[in-house]
Write an enzyme that holds these catalytic residues in place. Sequence first.
Site, PDB file in Angstrom:
ATOM      1  N   SER A 159      -5.668  -7.009  -4.384  1.00 21.70           N
ATOM      2  CA  SER A 159      -6.676  -7.459  -5.336  1.00 21.70           C
ATOM      3  C   SER A 159      -6.966  -8.937  -5.091  1.00 21.70           C
ATOM      4  O   SER A 159      -6.084  -9.690  -4.696  1.00 21.70           O
ATOM      5  CB  SER A 159      -6.194  -7.247  -6.772  1.00 21.70           C
ATOM      6  OG  SER A 159      -7.189  -7.620  -7.704  1.00 21.70           O
ATOM      7  N   LYS A 168      -1.962  -0.165  -7.687  1.00 18.93           N
ATOM      8  CA  LYS A 168      -3.316  -0.709  -7.527  1.00 18.93           C
ATOM      9  C   LYS A 168      -4.356   0.212  -8.150  1.00 18.93           C
ATOM     10  O   LYS A 168      -5.355  -0.252  -8.719  1.00 18.93           O
ATOM     11  CB  LYS A 168      -3.616  -0.903  -6.033  1.00 18.93           C
ATOM     12  CG  LYS A 168      -5.039  -1.415  -5.722  1.00 18.93           C
ATOM     13  CD  LYS A 168      -5.348  -2.738  -6.427  1.00 18.93           C
ATOM     14  CE  LYS A 168      -6.529  -3.473  -5.827  1.00 18.93           C
ATOM     15  NZ  LYS A 168      -7.750  -2.704  -5.725  1.00 18.93           N
ATOM     16  N   HIS A 227      -4.226  -0.452 -11.786  1.00 21.98           N
ATOM     17  CA  HIS A 227      -4.829  -1.788 -11.950  1.00 21.98           C
ATOM     18  C   HIS A 227      -6.347  -1.679 -12.016  1.00 21.98           C
ATOM     19  O   HIS A 227      -6.994  -2.270 -12.894  1.00 21.98           O
ATOM     20  CB  HIS A 227      -4.385  -2.673 -10.779  1.00 21.98           C
ATOM     21  CG  HIS A 227      -5.179  -3.927 -10.583  1.00 21.98           C
ATOM     22  ND1 HIS A 227      -6.430  -3.943  -9.993  1.00 21.98           N
ATOM     23  CD2 HIS A 227      -4.890  -5.223 -10.883  1.00 21.98           C
ATOM     24  CE1 HIS A 227      -6.875  -5.185  -9.950  1.00 21.98           C
ATOM     25  NE2 HIS A 227      -5.957  -5.976 -10.464  1.00 21.98           N
ATOM     26  N   ASN A 228      -6.937  -0.919 -11.112  1.00 24.52           N
ATOM     27  CA  ASN A 228      -8.389  -0.815 -11.079  1.00 24.52           C
ATOM     28  C   ASN A 228      -8.921   0.012 -12.246  1.00 24.52           C
ATOM     29  O   ASN A 228     -10.018  -0.236 -12.737  1.00 24.52           O
ATOM     30  CB  ASN A 228      -8.844  -0.217  -9.748  1.00 24.52           C
ATOM     31  CG  ASN A 228      -8.834  -1.244  -8.636  1.00 24.52           C
ATOM     32  OD1 ASN A 228      -8.031  -2.166  -8.650  1.00 24.52           O
ATOM     33  ND2 ASN A 228      -9.702  -1.087  -7.664  1.00 24.52           N
ATOM     34  N   GLU A 262      -9.087  -2.351 -14.982  1.00 23.69           N
ATOM     35  CA  GLU A 262     -10.243  -3.217 -14.709  1.00 23.69           C
ATOM     36  C   GLU A 262     -11.534  -2.571 -15.209  1.00 23.69           C
ATOM     37  O   GLU A 262     -12.381  -3.242 -15.803  1.00 23.69           O
ATOM     38  CB  GLU A 262     -10.308  -3.463 -13.205  1.00 23.69           C
ATOM     39  CG  GLU A 262     -11.461  -4.291 -12.713  1.00 23.69           C
ATOM     40  CD  GLU A 262     -11.473  -4.342 -11.189  1.00 23.69           C
ATOM     41  OE1 GLU A 262     -12.413  -3.795 -10.582  1.00 23.69           O
ATOM     42  OE2 GLU A 262     -10.522  -4.910 -10.614  1.00 23.69           O
TER      43      GLU A 262
END
Length: 304
Positions: free
Chosen positions: A122, A174, A177-178, A181
């Site tokens: 990221s 990840k 995480h996205n 987001e």
Amino acid sequence: MKIGMIGLGKMGANMATRLRRHGFDVVGYDRAATALQPLVRETGVVPASSVENLVSQLGAPRIVWLMLPSGGPTSDQIAELARLLSPGDAVVDGGNSYYRDSQRHAALLAEKGIGFMDAGTSGGVWGLENGYCMMVGASPSVAALLEPVLKALAPAPDRGWAHVGPVGAGHFVKMIHNGIEYGMMQALAEGLSLMEHKQEFALDLAKISELWRHSSVVRSWLLDLTAQGLQADQKLDGIAPVVPDSGEGRWTAIEAVEQGIAAPVITLALQMRFQSQDERNFSPRLLALMRHAFGGHAVKARHD
């Protein structure tokens, strides 16, 4: 250390540049020669004419870092590297691959004694100057081998990177995480939209978003970037209302279903992106038809 970098788009090129600034020798390859030429000229990246040529220029243990689109391009490249590399070498997938694909890729390479790391990355276009947040999955030995590289790419040697677990864990973290987001972006967009529509107050969105950046509970890097964008343009007339989904949010929603874990914010944020991509807008037009059919409500004519 010398490292091979395959895939020199925006992220790959910036990562290669950052590694060069930290004293690494980088051998680069990209199918588009135009992507490689500026790096060779400006940063001293050593060019490779092919993947085989790239591998031949690396010393043991050979490390090859991939920054390629997920799916077929990454899988095909790993299959080729499985034929070219030797036991003790290692492949890093720094793209946004699905974590189950990464587990499969690791198993394929393990048959040849080749190590594998999935590195969730990221930082976007700001990573070159600010460093990248690196979430990595690998065996302890592969993690130790790649530690100097991770320290160079991260914001600082002691922060911004972590060996989060075994193979697959990096891309899994990840992915989540996205997904988060997606939800954060959707909340900011909805709140600012509500204020933009409250015409009686004539609210200055640039001023308010800048205000929130200082000691507010909702301050964040996303808010920083939003405030910066609104300073330049509050009307956004030149931006089409279409928001792509790059895959990770979709995978996160599917994971929630498979685990039976409620993730309504992430899932709805994903659905809103789908709605923005619907050029036909068939669903809302059908709803208008239904209202007219049962209630006689007027239907607005479409004017293209």
